[in-house]
Design an enzyme around this catalytic site. Structure first.
Site, short mmCIF file in Angstrom:
data_model
loop_
_atom_site.label_atom_id
_atom_site.label_comp_id
_atom_site.label_asym_id
_atom_site.label_seq_id
_atom_site.Cartn_x
_atom_site.Cartn_y
_atom_site.Cartn_z
N ASP A 190 0.94 -1.23 0.21
CA ASP A 190 -0.21 -0.03 0.35
C ASP A 190 0.69 0.71 -0.27
O ASP A 190 1.78 0.69 0.08
CB ASP A 190 -1.44 0.08 0.73
N GLU A 219 -5.77 2.75 3.60
CA GLU A 219 -6.75 3.52 4.87
C GLU A 219 -8.38 3.79 4.67
O GLU A 219 -9.05 3.37 4.87
CB GLU A 219 -5.67 5.07 6.02
NI NI Z 1 -1.62 -0.04 7.44
#
Ligand code: NI
Length: 375
Positions: free
Chosen positions: A68, A127
């Site tokens: 990510d 997130e």
């Molecule tokens: Ni994270």
């Protein structure tokens, strides 16, 4: 420079430019440039994010690795020399480490032949609002014929040098609820002329706590947390409305659905009994991160003594959307170092780790490929 030294440099640069979900433009630019420099075929994943491809000797199948790339809207309070230059933003969840690991891994692989193809996914918005699902739904991964996917998270709850994993569910499914308690406002000294949503909110909170303790089987894991409550602003005024919101966590769909059903029923019941209205909105977020049994077994064997079998965590991860499509393994990269004071939890303004953790991450992927005879 070797792959590790380079990866440490990448992490420093990326740490300086944290950006929140779907706005990772500088981060994306940086990753694209680094990967192009290594000679990879690259494309953007969504508006932000990057997908890179390395053709294998047999290019009919691919193994994917995901990092990510998003950061958090928190002010950094570390003593790092290369602090965030974006005021109010910080890589407080360690995704800068994840990117460095995946870029370092790409660096290591760039001149090496692999028996199958490799796909590197630099995913935006883990997130919020979630980048895995739109990437999967975009169909951009379809052409690679991915047969396995791997991902990791730096983990300050596990000692540095350790790798935490378990077969089956390792992170929970999650959802959020919002409740609007619509009463009738009035004078605080004449409560009988009002319907007091502040008082009623206390009933709602107590009753929501009965879901896990009284409606869910004791051997099932579940959480219902009320995370905020907003209502009223003056000592002697009963407000007309109170807003509340919270999170739901579970590992099994039936348990999750039962929690949702109970939240709705409890709110309907309380609303009726107090002659008011409670609006309930529930949003489903991520499915559980569920590690493939066979691949996890192989992964464990590939990592030698570093492995620690962990308990599942109630936190969520959108890596689960890839696992809906491809069997995969998600694991934790230990970063806790009490001697050096590297103990702050994720999402904390003082969260920090140190460079060797990046090497541990890259090597965990290298060891996996060696074990599987891919390199
Ligand atoms: Ni994270």
């Amino acid at each position: 420079m070797d792959y590790y030294t380079k990866a440490v440099e990448y992490r420093k640069e990326l740490h300086k430019i944290p950006e929140v979900g779907m706005k990772e433009f500088k981060t994306t630019e940086y990753i694209l440039n680094v990967l192009r420099g290594m000679g990879y075929e690259v494309e953007t994943a969504l508006e932000t994010g990057v997908i890179a491809y390395k053709k294998g000797i047999d290019d009919s199948v691919s193994i994917a690795f995901r990092s990510d790339i998003d950061a958090l809207a928190i002010q950094e309070e570390t003593k790092s020399e290369f602090k965030s230059i974006h005021e109010g933003y910080m890589h407080g969840c360690g995704h800068d480490y994840h990117m460095a690991v995946l870029l370092g891994f790409a660096e290591y692989l760039k001149d090496i032949e692999t028996s199958c193809s490799i796909v590197f996914i630099f995913q935006p918005a883990e997130e919020s609002p979630g980048g895995a699902r739109p990437i999967v739904e975009s169909g951009k991964l379809d052409k690679f014929n991915i047969t396995e996917i791997y991902g990791l998270h730096i983990w300050p709850y596990l000692n540095q040098g350790r790798i935490g994993v378990k077969p089956g569910p390792i992170m929970a499914m999650s959802g959020e609820f919002e409740l609007d308690l619509i009463g009738k406002g009035g004078h605080g000294a004449v409560p009988n002329s009002t319907i007091d949503p502040i008082y009623i909110s206390s009933q709602v909170i107590s009753s929501l706590q009965s879901i896990v303790s009284r409606n869910i089987e004791p051997i099932d894991d579940a959480v219902v947390t009320v995370g905020y409550i907003k209502g009223g602003s003056v000592h002697n005024v009963i407000p007309g409305k109170v807003e509340m919101g919270g999170t739901i966590r579970a590992f099994r769909q039936e348990v999750y659905d039962r929690i949702k059903e109970r939240i709705t029923t409890i709110c309907e019941g309380i609303a009726k009994s107090y002659e008011m209205e409670i609006e309930v909105r529930i949003t489903d977020f991520y499915k559980p991160v569920d590690n493939d049994e066979k691949l996890t077994e192989e992964f464990i064997k590939s990592q030698g003594d570093a492995i620690e079998i962990v308990k599942p965590y109630m936190t969520g991860e959108d890596f689960s959307f890839y696992q809906n499509e491809y069997p995969g393994v998600f694991f934790f990269l230990g970063s806790k170092n009490e001697e050096k004071g590297l103990v702050h939890p994720l999402h904390n303004s003082k969260f920090q780790s140190e460079d060797p953790v990046i090497k541990n991450g890259i090597d965990s992927y290298i060891n996996l490929l060696k074990y599987k005879d891919i390199i």
